[in-house]
Motif scaffolding. Structure first.
Motif, mmCIF file in Angstrom:
data_model
loop_
_atom_site.group_PDB
_atom_site.id
_atom_site.type_symbol
_atom_site.label_atom_id
_atom_site.label_comp_id
_atom_site.label_asym_id
_atom_site.label_seq_id
_atom_site.Cartn_x
_atom_site.Cartn_y
_atom_site.Cartn_z
ATOM 1 N N LEU A 69 0.723 -1.022 -0.043
ATOM 2 C CA LEU A 69 0.364 0.060 -0.105
ATOM 3 C C LEU A 69 0.740 1.416 0.342
ATOM 4 O O LEU A 69 1.542 1.207 0.404
ATOM 5 N N ILE A 74 -5.400 3.918 -2.203
ATOM 6 C CA ILE A 74 -5.704 3.626 -1.880
ATOM 7 C C ILE A 74 -7.460 5.386 -2.161
ATOM 8 O O ILE A 74 -6.266 6.037 -2.174
ATOM 9 N N CYS A 87 -12.575 -2.078 9.881
ATOM 10 C CA CYS A 87 -11.167 -2.482 9.458
ATOM 11 C C CYS A 87 -9.646 -2.261 10.163
ATOM 12 O O CYS A 87 -9.398 -3.198 9.665
ATOM 13 N N ILE A 93 -8.418 -2.546 4.383
ATOM 14 C CA ILE A 93 -8.687 -1.526 3.679
ATOM 15 C C ILE A 93 -9.269 -1.453 2.443
ATOM 16 O O ILE A 93 -8.533 -2.050 1.865
ATOM 17 N N MET A 95 -9.040 -0.416 -0.663
ATOM 18 C CA MET A 95 -8.492 0.827 -1.964
ATOM 19 C C MET A 95 -9.366 1.501 -2.797
ATOM 20 O O MET A 95 -8.945 2.744 -3.037
ATOM 21 N N TYR A 139 -2.291 2.581 7.497
ATOM 22 C CA TYR A 139 -2.959 3.489 6.869
ATOM 23 C C TYR A 139 -4.713 3.701 6.958
ATOM 24 O O TYR A 139 -5.397 4.670 6.684
#
Length: 585
Positions: A69, A74, A87, A93, A95, A139
């Protein structure tokens, strides 16, 4: 016990990839036995491998797709579709979303309960990809809260080592850094990231277009468009304005198309961008053509010609005069072939002039002229003036009308070697196209010395190549027998190729050298299908046959070969047996 076997497989994959050696693996396994920490995390913490290398090897072991990532991959606004708590709990997560499919990075992409739960919560089809746990949680926490401050986010990315330089043309004065005028602007950073990523990934075009949800930025790699990022709503006008400023276009004109050009310095090399703006229903769209000299392969040996075709093509270039045509649709590599021919011809003893629209790359020892219709410098007018410049070789970017075609034919008949491109489906079709433009067949028969039709096939990614058996329909379409099906190769998709299965392209060619028999047919105005029959009698393979041959050699998939060389019934059907024999020759 199963956990140990899994770690051993990952270690072996890392050794196979050359990322670690046996000694490093054994030390890490001993440390893992002492601390109970995951093997991959140990290797990353110790700096032995990067997270990107680890996720690639893990994905290989699990038989899934993986990614590392980073910013731009994202869409922060999608976290609300799943929920921050979910999450973090499930270590996932979202994207990006394409249509009704949501791509989700997961620590365990094979967890069917998690996939079912995400599908139920979002209402989308879930496309899972593998990412490292720490990478995902990093993230999730960065975008936590649902109210991401886009300005602060973009400011944190920095200028990404990209410099924009202001130039009126390719040869005027010193370069000036435009970024100094508005240094630090979040919009500057976003545009720089988009341009830098396109250059790094080897894309040919960047599309910045309005969307109901904001802006969509896509880039074309190996002839196919892919999503890059989706900036949030409210930024589109600023992004377009920034691109117009660096492209020297009028930011006040929004309802008319405009064109611009800018040179950037990315990764230590100069790259030209040719920009075009167009008003659409939702706002302005800009497409930037990336002209990167490092991607230009000008050696004939690098283009993909078969050895006998290479010899024939070189022989045609050695002729003192005549018309040599390169044909194919837009994006088939015609310009690259012409530049390769010029590279073969350019010497201090030869005067070479070109007429192009636009001049895409500068070539040493070649006098290049750019068409400018606004001041009356058209192809035909430039060509007439060129004939008074004592040329040996003339290259025409494209024959578009009768005037240009007539001057090209006359120049070739009066002792000049003329190279030009034309839009036709195959090599014999070039003759019919010039006749349709109004060129008399008796003149054309004396001028033309050859015609090359070409296409570009995507090559299979070497990192994820695998064997497969095509369907009977594909085999029949390729003219192959279904009785004893053979295996072909294709790419499974990996991080290296953006999950496309392809990396790079290779050319396939149909070369029609004008022999006395062909010249006689051209002189009497024979239709294209008669020229095609004569070519086959002379043993010249068609584009379809060349593409299938490349697939049989394992460079591309059979479906890619059929897709690129689809020609609406122009190929004669001789049956699988005859085709198999010719392809094996």
């Amino acid at each position: 016990m199963s956990l140990r076997r899994r770690h051993k497989r990952v270690g072996e994959a890392l050794i196979e990839d050359g990322a670690i050696n046996e000694e490093q693996l054994q030390r890490a396994l001993m440390e893992q036995a002492r601390t109970g920490e995951k093997l991959g995390a140990l290797l990353v913490d110790q700096g032995i491998v990067s997270g990107q290398v680890l996720v690639h090897s893990l994905a290989k072991c699990m038989g899934v797709r993986g990614c590392h990532l980073r910013h731009g991959l994202i869409d922060p606004t999608l976290i609300s579709e799943i929920g921050e708590e979910e999450c973090e709990k499930s270590v996932v997560i979202p994207m990006f979303k394409v249509g009704n499919t949501l791509t989700v990075a997961m620590m365990d992409p094979k967890s069917l309960p998690t996939i079912d739960r995400l599908k139920s919560a979002t209402g989308y089809e879930i496309r899972p990809v593998l990412a490292l746990e720490a990478n995902i949680l990093e993230y999730v926490r960065k975008y936590k809260g649902g109210n991401v401050n886009v300005d602060e986010f973009l400011m944190s990315l920095g200028d990404q080592d990209l410099e924009v330089v202001e130039r009126e043309s390719v040869d005027d004065g010193p370069e000036t850094d435009l970024d100094k005028m508005i240094a630090g602007s979040p919009i500057v950073n976003l545009v720089n990231i988009a341009l830098l990523t396109a250059v790094k990934d080897g894309s040919s075009d960047i599309h910045i277009e309005p969307d109901k949800r904001g802006t969509r930025i896509r880039y074309r790699i190996d002839g196919v468009l892919r999503d890059l990022m989706n900036p949030p709503p409210g930024m589109h006008s600023a992004i377009i304005s920034r691109l117009k400023v660096i492209g020297k276009m009028d930011i006040a004109v929004k309802r008319l198309p405009q064109e611009g050009r800018v040179r950037i310095i990315a990764e230590g090399r100069e790259v030209d961008l040719r920009m075009s703006s167009m008003p659409t229903l939702l706002g302005e769209k800009i497409v930037a053509r990336v002209l990167d000299k490092s991607n230009l392969r000008v050696r004939l040996e690098d283009l993909g010609f078969r050895q006998d075709d290479m010899t024939t093509f070189r022989d045609l270039l050695d002729r003192p005069h005549g018309l040599l045509l390169v044909t194919g649709p837009t994006g088939s590599g015609k310009t690259t072939t012409l530049y390769s021919a010029l590279d073969q011809l350019r010497t201090p003893e030869r005067n070479i002039l070109t007429v192009e629209d636009p001049v895409e790359y500068q070539v040493g020892l070649v006098n290049q002229i750019q068409v400018n219709e606004q001041i009356g410098l058209s192809f035909s007018r430039a060509l007439r003036s060129i004939l008074r410049q004592d040329p040996d070789t003339i290259m025409i970017g494209e024959i578009r009308d009768e005037d240009t075609a007539r001057v090209a034919v006359q120049a070739s008949l009066t002792g000049h070697l003329v190279l030009a491109t034309l839009h036709t489906n195959d090599a014999p079709g070039a003759v019919a196209r010039l006749v349709d433009m109004g060129i008399e067949s008796y003149l054309l028969s004396g001028a033309i010395i050859g015609s090359v039709a070409q296409r570009l096939l995507r090559k299979i990614c070497p990192q994820c190549v695998s064997k497969y058996y095509p369907s009977d329909a594909a085999l029949l379409d390729a003219g192959l027998s279904t009785e004893s099906p053979r295996s072909f190769h294709k790419g499974a998709g990996c991080q290296n190729c953006h999950d496309s299965g392809f990396s790079g392209r290779v050319g396939v060619y149909e070369l029609m050298a004008v022999t006395p028999a062909i010249r006689k047919l051209v002189h009497i105005g024979a239709p294209s299908h008669e020229l095609r029959v004569k070519l086959r009698e002379q043993g010249v393979p068609s584009l379809r046959e060349e593409a299938v041959r490349v697939a049989m050699e394992g460079l591309t998939s059979l479906e890619e070969a059929l897709r690129v060389t689809h020609v609406d019934g122009q190929e004669e059907d001789e049956g699988p047996a005859a085709n198999e024999t010719r392809l094996a020759a």
